[in-house]
Write a protein that holds these residues in place. Sequence first.
Motif, PDB file in Angstrom:
ATOM      1  N   SER A   1       0.849  -1.194   0.000  1.00  0.00           N
ATOM      2  CA  SER A   1       0.000   0.000   0.000  1.00  0.00           C
ATOM      3  C   SER A   1       0.881   1.239   0.000  1.00  0.00           C
ATOM      4  O   SER A   1       2.106   1.161   0.200  1.00  0.00           O
ATOM      5  CB  SER A   1      -0.893   0.017   1.243  1.00  0.00           C
ATOM      6  OG  SER A   1      -1.758  -1.087   1.268  1.00  0.00           O
TER       7      SER A   1
ATOM      8  N   GLU B   1       1.446   4.288  -4.021  1.00  0.00           N
ATOM      9  CA  GLU B   1       1.915   2.898  -4.029  1.00  0.00           C
ATOM     10  C   GLU B   1       3.222   2.756  -4.806  1.00  0.00           C
ATOM     11  O   GLU B   1       4.080   1.943  -4.445  1.00  0.00           O
ATOM     12  CB  GLU B   1       0.846   1.990  -4.632  1.00  0.00           C
ATOM     13  CG  GLU B   1      -0.276   1.595  -3.689  1.00  0.00           C
ATOM     14  CD  GLU B   1      -1.178   2.740  -3.297  1.00  0.00           C
ATOM     15  OE1 GLU B   1      -1.821   2.660  -2.232  1.00  0.00           O
ATOM     16  OE2 GLU B   1      -1.261   3.733  -4.059  1.00  0.00           O
TER      17      GLU B   1
ATOM     18  N   SER C   1      -5.670  -2.452  -1.916  1.00  0.00           N
ATOM     19  CA  SER C   1      -4.453  -3.275  -1.978  1.00  0.00           C
ATOM     20  C   SER C   1      -4.719  -4.697  -1.512  1.00  0.00           C
ATOM     21  O   SER C   1      -4.091  -5.647  -1.987  1.00  0.00           O
ATOM     22  CB  SER C   1      -3.339  -2.640  -1.137  1.00  0.00           C
ATOM     23  OG  SER C   1      -2.907  -1.425  -1.714  1.00  0.00           O
TER      24      SER C   1
END
Length: 421
Positions: A41, A74, A153
């Motif tokens: 993440s 990310e 995620s």
Amino acid sequence: MALVVQKYGGTSVANAERMNAVARKVLERRSRGDRLVVVLSARAGDTDRLLTLGSEICSVPDPREMDVLLATGEQTSIALFCMAIKNMGGDAVSMTGYQAGIMTDGNYGQARISWIETRPVMEKLHEGKIVVVAGFQGYDDEGNITTLGRGGSDTTAVALAAALGADVCEIYTDVEGVFTTDPNICSKARKLEKISYEEMLEMASMGAKVLHIRSVEFGMKYHVPIMVLSSFIDAPGTLVTQEEPEMEKVAVSGITYNKNECRVTITNVPDQPGIAAKVFRPISAASINVDLIVQGGSGVPGRANISFTVPKSSFENTIRILEEVAREFGPDSGVIRDPGIAKISIIGLGMRSHSGVATRMFSTLAQENINIKMIATSEIKISCIIDEKYTELAVRVLHDAFELDKDSRSSGTIKIQEEKE
């Protein structure tokens, strides 16, 4: 040699110290011979920071460009993480959602995964590399970057595990696993060793924030074992898996709560066919998600009240729409606001075969003088709408009433069996 997909949340990679700690954990796992795909993440706070940057430019940012912006969170994580792995002597390669072949629809901000081209990831695995994939993102059929929504995620990780045929998908977060309820408000909350996909789906949809609901849907559909573990404590986690016979021994497995809803009521509407559709059609057109719905008499012959709950973020828009609808039904129709509510839910596979569960829930709340405003049920869930101020109390007394601090699955005891509705 197992193929393992691991996902680490934002708090797990929040700073250099934590990122290096995760890198050491991953390298230790790789040293056992396992092939690893690591999904990351954005670092804690980065997504909110990026959202703020977008809102500083304009009040309603372009959705496509917002996804391009948000995806950089990310990408920052995977690049830094690969640097850490290589600095420790490991071999890793970072891949964006596009590079990892994660294809989605074109619904910016809430895209859904359509399919995954596994060849790019498998090629890197065959080269002996640790593959580090950016979570939360993919691309549509026109090549545009898309994002999967907050918590996406988890979905990236489980979808990759399904596509790659991984032996397990490990979700590392800031909690040790799935608990019977929120340990922050109930000190007796107990970590579960196992939980079924179906129970986890209900818990996620009812307010538990351990796993993103779409990740559980992927796991259930493709039979991916999901292990929820702590990034910070070396302790056994919770396995989310297929239903097992012993799981029905206990009527209630967990209790969830959600304070992020409001109740609205449109009063004195005509009690005749087609009226409910007329009420909810503009709500649906405004893309407002409706949860619990109850229709009952209003005390006026030929008239009814319709109550339902919506997310707090949609509350004012819902009121505005309902006031317009109410005017069409005449001067006796109106709208009642009730923003201070919470939803309390008890969940368990054992509800299918145990009677008395609803009676015990309602009696327990009544003993604390907690009024129930709405009730909704499914095969393995009972939800009640109560005043928000009683949320923590309700969770604790229900946890005690169903003795969730005891591991009854392992002891073989069956709860609620003796009670009758």
